[in-house]
Design an enzyme around this catalytic site. Sequence first.
Site, PDB file in Angstrom:
ATOM      1  CG  ASP A  30      -2.059   0.983   1.100  1.00  0.00           C
ATOM      2  OD1 ASP A  30      -3.215   0.540   1.036  1.00  0.00           O
ATOM      3  OD2 ASP A  30      -1.788   2.206   1.068  1.00  0.00           O
ATOM      4  CB  ILE A  31       0.876   4.228  -2.192  1.00  0.00           C
ATOM      5  CG1 ILE A  31       1.969   5.135  -2.718  1.00  0.00           C
ATOM      6  CG2 ILE A  31      -0.402   4.997  -1.880  1.00  0.00           C
ATOM      7  CD1 ILE A  31       1.653   5.724  -4.085  1.00  0.00           C
ATOM      8  CG  ASN A  85     -12.220  -0.692   3.708  1.00  0.00           C
ATOM      9  OD1 ASN A  85     -12.686  -1.025   4.794  1.00  0.00           O
ATOM     10  ND2 ASN A  85     -11.050  -0.091   3.592  1.00  0.00           N
ATOM     11  N   GLY A  91     -15.152   3.521   3.494  1.00  0.00           N
ATOM     12  CA  GLY A  91     -13.771   3.866   3.162  1.00  0.00           C
ATOM     13  C   GLY A  91     -13.224   3.278   1.885  1.00  0.00           C
ATOM     14  CD  GLN A  92     -14.652  -0.699  -2.714  1.00  0.00           C
ATOM     15  OE1 GLN A  92     -15.809  -0.920  -2.332  1.00  0.00           O
ATOM     16  NE2 GLN A  92     -14.086  -1.358  -3.703  1.00  0.00           N
ATOM     17  CB  SER A  93     -10.591   5.295  -1.822  1.00  0.00           C
ATOM     18  OG  SER A  93      -9.425   4.521  -1.605  1.00  0.00           O
ATOM     19  CG  HIS A  98      -8.449  -3.062  -2.627  1.00  0.00           C
ATOM     20  ND1 HIS A  98      -9.439  -2.424  -3.348  1.00  0.00           N
ATOM     21  CD2 HIS A  98      -8.295  -2.351  -1.485  1.00  0.00           C
ATOM     22  CE1 HIS A  98      -9.845  -1.356  -2.670  1.00  0.00           C
ATOM     23  NE2 HIS A  98      -9.178  -1.300  -1.537  1.00  0.00           N
ATOM     24  CG  HIS A 100      -6.818  -2.969   3.003  1.00  0.00           C
ATOM     25  ND1 HIS A 100      -6.051  -1.828   2.876  1.00  0.00           N
ATOM     26  CD2 HIS A 100      -7.994  -2.697   2.388  1.00  0.00           C
ATOM     27  CE1 HIS A 100      -6.737  -0.899   2.224  1.00  0.00           C
ATOM     28  NE2 HIS A 100      -7.919  -1.396   1.918  1.00  0.00           N
TER      29      HIS A 100
HETATM   30  P1  AMP Z   1      -9.614   1.323   0.063  1.00  0.00           P
HETATM   31  O1  AMP Z   1      -9.675   2.655   0.767  1.00  0.00           O
HETATM   32  O2  AMP Z   1     -10.036   0.156   0.906  1.00  0.00           O
HETATM   33  O3  AMP Z   1     -10.298   1.368  -1.279  1.00  0.00           O
HETATM   34  O4  AMP Z   1      -8.070   1.063  -0.191  1.00  0.00           O
HETATM   35  C1  AMP Z   1      -7.376   1.638  -1.239  1.00  0.00           C
HETATM   36  C2  AMP Z   1      -5.938   1.621  -0.847  1.00  0.00           C
HETATM   37  O5  AMP Z   1      -5.159   1.832  -2.010  1.00  0.00           O
HETATM   38  C3  AMP Z   1      -5.543   2.729   0.146  1.00  0.00           C
HETATM   39  O6  AMP Z   1      -5.065   2.134   1.341  1.00  0.00           O
HETATM   40  C4  AMP Z   1      -4.475   3.510  -0.583  1.00  0.00           C
HETATM   41  O7  AMP Z   1      -3.437   3.937   0.244  1.00  0.00           O
HETATM   42  C5  AMP Z   1      -4.001   2.513  -1.636  1.00  0.00           C
HETATM   43  N1  AMP Z   1      -3.425   3.068  -2.836  1.00  0.00           N
HETATM   44  C6  AMP Z   1      -3.911   4.091  -3.574  1.00  0.00           C
HETATM   45  N2  AMP Z   1      -3.126   4.307  -4.649  1.00  0.00           N
HETATM   46  C7  AMP Z   1      -2.128   3.372  -4.585  1.00  0.00           C
HETATM   47  C8  AMP Z   1      -1.003   3.074  -5.400  1.00  0.00           C
HETATM   48  N3  AMP Z   1      -0.735   3.766  -6.530  1.00  0.00           N
HETATM   49  N4  AMP Z   1      -0.178   2.067  -5.034  1.00  0.00           N
HETATM   50  C9  AMP Z   1      -0.437   1.367  -3.909  1.00  0.00           C
HETATM   51  N5  AMP Z   1      -1.484   1.592  -3.102  1.00  0.00           N
HETATM   52  C10 AMP Z   1      -2.324   2.585  -3.423  1.00  0.00           C
END
Ligand code: AMP
Length: 112
Positions: A30-31, A85, A91-93, A98, A100
Amino acid sequence: MDDCLFCKIVAGEIPAEIVHATERTVAFRDINGQAPTHVLVVPRDHYANAAELAAGDPEASAEVVRTAAAVAAAEGHDDYRLVFNTGAGVGQSVFHAHLHLLAGRPMAWPPG
Ligand code: AMP
């Protein structure tokens, strides 16, 4: 999906620190890591969330969990947390399923 961040990571079009890959999954850090180990495991194929993945490709769904367990073991963790999520409200973004994998520090329950 043309506009999906994680599809682009799977395709190698956007860089990521990939820690494990299988026939159906890719695992990368995760970034914005929230624990010493914070890895995302994604199916190579696009599904919007965990439920759609499980309905559409049960074997890939199971492989996502197996991949997370393999990464946890490789990083020396017997104890770890797995989180899907589902929905912006929790909190899914990124709307590519995916999982975690979080490990390496104490964690509270219930989560915030
Ligand atoms: P969620 O909020 O459950 O959808 O998780 C999305 C995750 O993706 C977050 O924890 C972000 O930090 C992670 N994320 C977003 N962009 C990147 C990226 N380019 N490389 C790795 N992780 C990322």
